[in-house]
Design a protein around this motif. Structure first.
Motif, PDB file in Angstrom:
ATOM      1  N   GLY A  19       0.810  -1.219   0.000  1.00  0.00           N
ATOM      2  CA  GLY A  19       0.000   0.000   0.000  1.00  0.00           C
ATOM      3  C   GLY A  19       0.837   1.259   0.000  1.00  0.00           C
ATOM      4  O   GLY A  19       0.500   2.249  -0.665  1.00  0.00           O
ATOM      5  N   MET A  20       1.968   1.241   0.744  1.00  0.00           N
ATOM      6  CA  MET A  20       2.851   2.402   0.766  1.00  0.00           C
ATOM      7  C   MET A  20       3.469   2.645  -0.603  1.00  0.00           C
ATOM      8  O   MET A  20       3.589   3.797  -1.058  1.00  0.00           O
ATOM      9  N   VAL A  21       3.878   1.569  -1.279  1.00  0.00           N
ATOM     10  CA  VAL A  21       4.416   1.703  -2.631  1.00  0.00           C
ATOM     11  C   VAL A  21       3.356   2.284  -3.566  1.00  0.00           C
ATOM     12  O   VAL A  21       3.626   3.198  -4.362  1.00  0.00           O
ATOM     13  N   PHE A  22       2.128   1.772  -3.472  1.00  0.00           N
ATOM     14  CA  PHE A  22       1.032   2.289  -4.288  1.00  0.00           C
ATOM     15  C   PHE A  22       0.781   3.761  -3.982  1.00  0.00           C
ATOM     16  O   PHE A  22       0.484   4.560  -4.879  1.00  0.00           O
ATOM     17  N   LYS A  23       0.912   4.125  -2.699  1.00  0.00           N
ATOM     18  CA  LYS A  23       0.677   5.510  -2.279  1.00  0.00           C
ATOM     19  C   LYS A  23       1.711   6.438  -2.897  1.00  0.00           C
ATOM     20  O   LYS A  23       1.386   7.513  -3.414  1.00  0.00           O
ATOM     21  N   ILE A  24       2.977   6.018  -2.866  1.00  0.00           N
ATOM     22  CA  ILE A  24       4.052   6.835  -3.418  1.00  0.00           C
ATOM     23  C   ILE A  24       3.905   6.988  -4.926  1.00  0.00           C
ATOM     24  O   ILE A  24       4.137   8.066  -5.480  1.00  0.00           O
ATOM     25  N   MET A  25       3.494   5.901  -5.592  1.00  0.00           N
ATOM     26  CA  MET A  25       3.356   5.920  -7.052  1.00  0.00           C
ATOM     27  C   MET A  25       2.008   6.461  -7.509  1.00  0.00           C
ATOM     28  O   MET A  25       1.749   6.548  -8.712  1.00  0.00           O
ATOM     29  N   HIS A  26       1.137   6.783  -6.549  1.00  0.00           N
ATOM     30  CA  HIS A  26      -0.205   7.319  -6.855  1.00  0.00           C
ATOM     31  C   HIS A  26      -1.041   6.341  -7.686  1.00  0.00           C
ATOM     32  O   HIS A  26      -1.776   6.733  -8.592  1.00  0.00           O
ATOM     33  N   TRP A  27      -0.903   5.057  -7.380  1.00  0.00           N
ATOM     34  CA  TRP A  27      -1.690   4.041  -8.057  1.00  0.00           C
ATOM     35  C   TRP A  27      -3.000   3.819  -7.306  1.00  0.00           C
ATOM     36  O   TRP A  27      -3.055   3.970  -6.078  1.00  0.00           O
ATOM     37  N   PRO A  28      -4.059   3.443  -8.016  1.00  0.00           N
ATOM     38  CA  PRO A  28      -5.344   3.198  -7.337  1.00  0.00           C
ATOM     39  C   PRO A  28      -5.269   1.973  -6.416  1.00  0.00           C
ATOM     40  O   PRO A  28      -4.538   1.021  -6.686  1.00  0.00           O
ATOM     41  N   GLY A  29      -6.033   2.041  -5.335  1.00  0.00           N
ATOM     42  CA  GLY A  29      -6.065   0.932  -4.388  1.00  0.00           C
ATOM     43  C   GLY A  29      -5.140   1.087  -3.206  1.00  0.00           C
ATOM     44  O   GLY A  29      -5.151   0.258  -2.291  1.00  0.00           O
ATOM     45  N   ALA A  30      -4.342   2.175  -3.193  1.00  0.00           N
ATOM     46  CA  ALA A  30      -3.386   2.375  -2.100  1.00  0.00           C
ATOM     47  C   ALA A  30      -4.096   2.525  -0.756  1.00  0.00           C
ATOM     48  O   ALA A  30      -3.684   1.945   0.251  1.00  0.00           O
ATOM     49  N   GLY A  31      -5.182   3.309  -0.750  1.00  0.00           N
ATOM     50  CA  GLY A  31      -5.901   3.548   0.497  1.00  0.00           C
ATOM     51  C   GLY A  31      -6.463   2.268   1.097  1.00  0.00           C
ATOM     52  O   GLY A  31      -6.364   2.046   2.311  1.00  0.00           O
ATOM     53  N   ILE A  32      -7.034   1.417   0.242  1.00  0.00           N
ATOM     54  CA  ILE A  32      -7.618   0.163   0.720  1.00  0.00           C
ATOM     55  C   ILE A  32      -6.541  -0.750   1.303  1.00  0.00           C
ATOM     56  O   ILE A  32      -6.704  -1.337   2.381  1.00  0.00           O
ATOM     57  N   LEU A  33      -5.406  -0.871   0.592  1.00  0.00           N
ATOM     58  CA  LEU A  33      -4.321  -1.721   1.071  1.00  0.00           C
ATOM     59  C   LEU A  33      -3.780  -1.244   2.409  1.00  0.00           C
ATOM     60  O   LEU A  33      -3.545  -2.040   3.325  1.00  0.00           O
ATOM     61  N   LEU A  34      -3.591   0.068   2.533  1.00  0.00           N
ATOM     62  CA  LEU A  34      -3.064   0.623   3.780  1.00  0.00           C
ATOM     63  C   LEU A  34      -4.043   0.452   4.932  1.00  0.00           C
ATOM     64  O   LEU A  34      -3.659   0.085   6.044  1.00  0.00           O
ATOM     65  N   VAL A  35      -5.314   0.737   4.669  1.00  0.00           N
ATOM     66  CA  VAL A  35      -6.329   0.629   5.729  1.00  0.00           C
ATOM     67  C   VAL A  35      -6.436  -0.811   6.217  1.00  0.00           C
ATOM     68  O   VAL A  35      -6.444  -1.085   7.424  1.00  0.00           O
ATOM     69  N   VAL A  36      -6.488  -1.767   5.273  1.00  0.00           N
ATOM     70  CA  VAL A  36      -6.616  -3.176   5.652  1.00  0.00           C
ATOM     71  C   VAL A  36      -5.352  -3.656   6.357  1.00  0.00           C
ATOM     72  O   VAL A  36      -5.415  -4.301   7.421  1.00  0.00           O
TER      73      VAL A  36
END
Length: 214
Positions: A19-36
């Motif tokens: 999720g952190m990688v997705f967050k840095i790259m601004h990819w969709p789904g980052a919020g869900i991965l981090l929250v879970v």
């Protein structure tokens, strides 16, 4: 039960790191991965680990100490989640948690762990581990408050874990006499993995932002 807790820790580490990688790259789904991922840490892994750790440090029958430790670790991970998701109250919540963690909780754990053993190598291993995490907690506090020196604290913390704690732990637990202690340390691995991933991600983002600005 121990296997379930360890599995939860690895799953949470995997989801949070991804999720952190997705967050840095601004990819969709980052919020869900981090929250879970962080929610699994906060609701399952960290309460169980904190309960076990603090109850052992304060005596086998110290349920109050175990509950307090589990609650503290749980609240800390939730504070990080609030900050990452930009939810209201996150800064105050996280500041209080990081100050308590870096100045009180981790140093106390370190001294109690050092006091509980007579083996010099194990004393050094505990010193490096808990002091590294303390520097990391203070580094995140400095970063949250935009104080100078945050990057230095985070770099020192991460390098100490990778270059200091991990080699010491390998040498210590590679000894047959200490091998029976290793099973109780497995729960530390997911926590260290997430800490290192988050720290490296933050440092890398700062470096990239510096080059982009130049």
């Amino acid at each position: 039960m121990k296997n379930s807790i360890t599995l939860a820790g690895f799953v949470a580490a995997l989801l949070s790191g991804t999720g952190m990688v997705f967050k840095i790259m601004h990819w969709p789904g980052a919020g869900i991965l981090l929250v879970v991922g962080i929610s699994i840490f906060a609701l399952f892994f960290l309460p169980a680990y904190g309960y076990r750790l603090f109850s052992e440090l304060n005596g086998a029958n110290s349920k109050a100490g175990g509950i307090a430790g589990g609650a503290f670790f749980s609240f800390t991970s939730l504070a990080i989640l609030f900050k990452i998701q930009h939810w209201p109250g996150a800064s105050i919540f996280l500041t209080l948690e990081l100050v308590t963690l870096g100045i009180i909780v981790l140093p106390v754990l370190m001294f109690q762990k050092i006091k509980a053993t007579t083996i010099s190598k194990e004393k050094l291993m505990h010193f490096v581990f808990y002091s590294s995490l303390s520097f990391g907690a203070l580094g995140y506090l400095f970063k949250l408050q935009h104080w100078p020196g945050a990057a230095v604290l985070l770099v020192v913390s991460t390098c100490s874990i990778i270059l200091g704690y991990l080699p010491l732990a390998y040498q210590f637990y590679n000894n047959k006499e200490n091998l029976n202690k290793l099973h109780s340390r497995f729960v530390i691995i997911p926590f260290v993995m997430v800490f290192v991933l988050l720290t490296v991600a933050n440092i890398s983002r700062d470096i990239l932002n510096t080059f982009v600005t130049i």
